[in-house]
Design a protein around this motif. Structure first.
Motif, PDB file in Angstrom:
ATOM      1  N   ASP A 145       0.860  -1.190   0.000  1.00  0.00           N
ATOM      2  CA  ASP A 145       0.000   0.000   0.000  1.00  0.00           C
ATOM      3  C   ASP A 145       0.887   1.227   0.000  1.00  0.00           C
ATOM      4  N   LEU A 146       0.933   1.960  -1.113  1.00  0.00           N
ATOM      5  CA  LEU A 146       1.810   3.115  -1.212  1.00  0.00           C
ATOM      6  C   LEU A 146       1.466   4.189  -0.188  1.00  0.00           C
ATOM      7  N   ALA A 147       0.171   4.429   0.000  1.00  0.00           N
ATOM      8  CA  ALA A 147      -0.234   5.452   0.972  1.00  0.00           C
ATOM      9  C   ALA A 147       0.206   5.065   2.378  1.00  0.00           C
ATOM     10  N   ARG A 207       3.938   5.620   2.638  1.00  0.00           N
ATOM     11  CA  ARG A 207       4.247   7.045   2.751  1.00  0.00           C
ATOM     12  C   ARG A 207       3.930   7.558   4.160  1.00  0.00           C
ATOM     13  N   GLY A 229       4.711   9.829 -11.419  1.00  0.00           N
ATOM     14  CA  GLY A 229       4.190   8.473 -11.308  1.00  0.00           C
ATOM     15  C   GLY A 229       3.859   8.078  -9.880  1.00  0.00           C
ATOM     16  N   ALA A 230       3.284   6.886  -9.765  1.00  0.00           N
ATOM     17  CA  ALA A 230       2.831   6.380  -8.464  1.00  0.00           C
ATOM     18  C   ALA A 230       3.970   5.652  -7.777  1.00  0.00           C
ATOM     19  N   ARG A 231       4.866   6.420  -7.163  1.00  0.00           N
ATOM     20  CA  ARG A 231       6.017   5.849  -6.469  1.00  0.00           C
ATOM     21  C   ARG A 231       6.312   6.694  -5.243  1.00  0.00           C
ATOM     22  N   VAL A 232       6.910   6.072  -4.257  1.00  0.00           N
ATOM     23  CA  VAL A 232       7.398   6.779  -3.073  1.00  0.00           C
ATOM     24  C   VAL A 232       8.913   6.651  -3.088  1.00  0.00           C
ATOM     25  N   ALA A 265       7.307   0.862  -4.906  1.00  0.00           N
ATOM     26  CA  ALA A 265       6.281   0.766  -5.941  1.00  0.00           C
ATOM     27  C   ALA A 265       5.227  -0.232  -5.492  1.00  0.00           C
ATOM     28  N   LEU A 266       3.999   0.015  -5.888  1.00  0.00           N
ATOM     29  CA  LEU A 266       2.920  -0.889  -5.515  1.00  0.00           C
ATOM     30  C   LEU A 266       3.173  -2.270  -6.094  1.00  0.00           C
ATOM     31  N   ALA A 280       1.716  -3.153  -9.403  1.00  0.00           N
ATOM     32  CA  ALA A 280       2.057  -2.291 -10.523  1.00  0.00           C
ATOM     33  C   ALA A 280       3.535  -2.304 -10.851  1.00  0.00           C
TER      34      ALA A 280
END
Length: 276
Positions: free
Chosen positions: A232-234, A237, A252-255, A270-271, A274
């Protein structure tokens, strides 16, 4: 069938092994007990995942053989040293690529468990530089895999679940393709302008030009990137924020965590669904 099974682990050189353990614990990783290579002056802490792992490698006795780690830390500083490809049989790797590998060598380390010290053993095959351009690498066959992982070592507070791959800066990635095609086959290679991807069995090795690195990781000095999957990226984070770890805004969707907080590597989450 390829004698190389993929990426077994990544290696990060650190100046202070105990400080590195504290840093990666702060990042939310469960860190194993300390290991010490038998007959050498180096030791490690590891971050274990079900199929791969991260090795934090440092010097614990400078009077013994340290395999040039002291020189590398002095000239390059902390950061990515190289990676170990996996192998079920180190001898098979040497037989498959005799011109560009050295003969297998055994290595063991003492792992300091609370219930007593054990000695995981490995068989290593080192590649000559021309075999893996842009990268220092060897193959690692685990002779005592039952000693390598314990269930509680695989649970990480930041939600991490495993490695996705490494991204390495390279001036001209396309020139590296023939060497990696030899090791992994033409079907493993994906090339484009300023980029090269090598799909190993499970993980991806990426080379990016300085221009592409700057676009993908704006504001960061070029450095090797280690991509870790998470549930879970959120949640990842939020966990990092709770530990006062600064994340870097990227497309993009990365932390992304800067090298200052990860011993010289860019740490990217990364998720899981994904990644790659």
């Amino acid at each position: 069938m390829n004698s190389i099974t993929g990426i077994d682990h990544t290696i990060i050189g650190v100046a202070d092994l105990e400080a590195a353990r504290a840093s990666w614990t702060r990042l939310g990783f469960t860190v194993t007990p300390r290991g010490r290579h038998i007959g050498w002056g180096t030791g490690n802490y590891c971050v274990m995942f079900p199929n791969d792992y991260v090795e934090l490698l440092g010097i614990i006795d400078a009077s013994q053989f340290v395999n040039n780690l002291d020189r590398l830390l002095e000239t390059r500083g902390e950061g990515f040293l190289g990676l170990a490809f996996g192998a079920a049989d180190s001898g098979a790797v040497h037989d498959a690529f005799p011109e560009v590998t050295e003969a297998p060598k055994d290595l063991a380390r003492l792992l300091e468990l609370p219930e007593g010290t054990v000695a995981p053993r490995f068989s290593l095959v080192h590649f000559k530089p021309e075999a893996t351009p842009g990268l220092s690498a060897f193959c690692c066959a685990h002779l005592t895999p039952e000693l390598l992982r314990q269930p509680d070592w695989l649970d990480h507070a930041n939600g991490a679940t495993g490695l996705d791959g490494m991204t390495i800066p390279a001036t001209d990635p396309a020139t590296l393709a023939p060497a990696y095609a030899r090791l992994f086959g033409d079907g493993a290679i994906r090339a484009g302008q300023g980029r090269l991807e090598v799909r190993t069995e499970a993980l991806t090795l990426r080379f990016l030009s300085p221009e592409r690195m700057a676009r993908r990781y704006p504001g960061l000095e070029p450095a090797a990137v280690m991509t870790v999957t998470c549930r879970d990226l959120a949640g990842t984070r939020e966990f990092l924020a709770s530990r006062a770890v600064r994340t870097v805004a990227v497309p993009g969707a990365r932390v992304v965590v800067s090298p200052e907080d990860a011993n010289g590597v860019i740490l990217e989450f990364a998720l899981e669904s994904a990644a790659s």
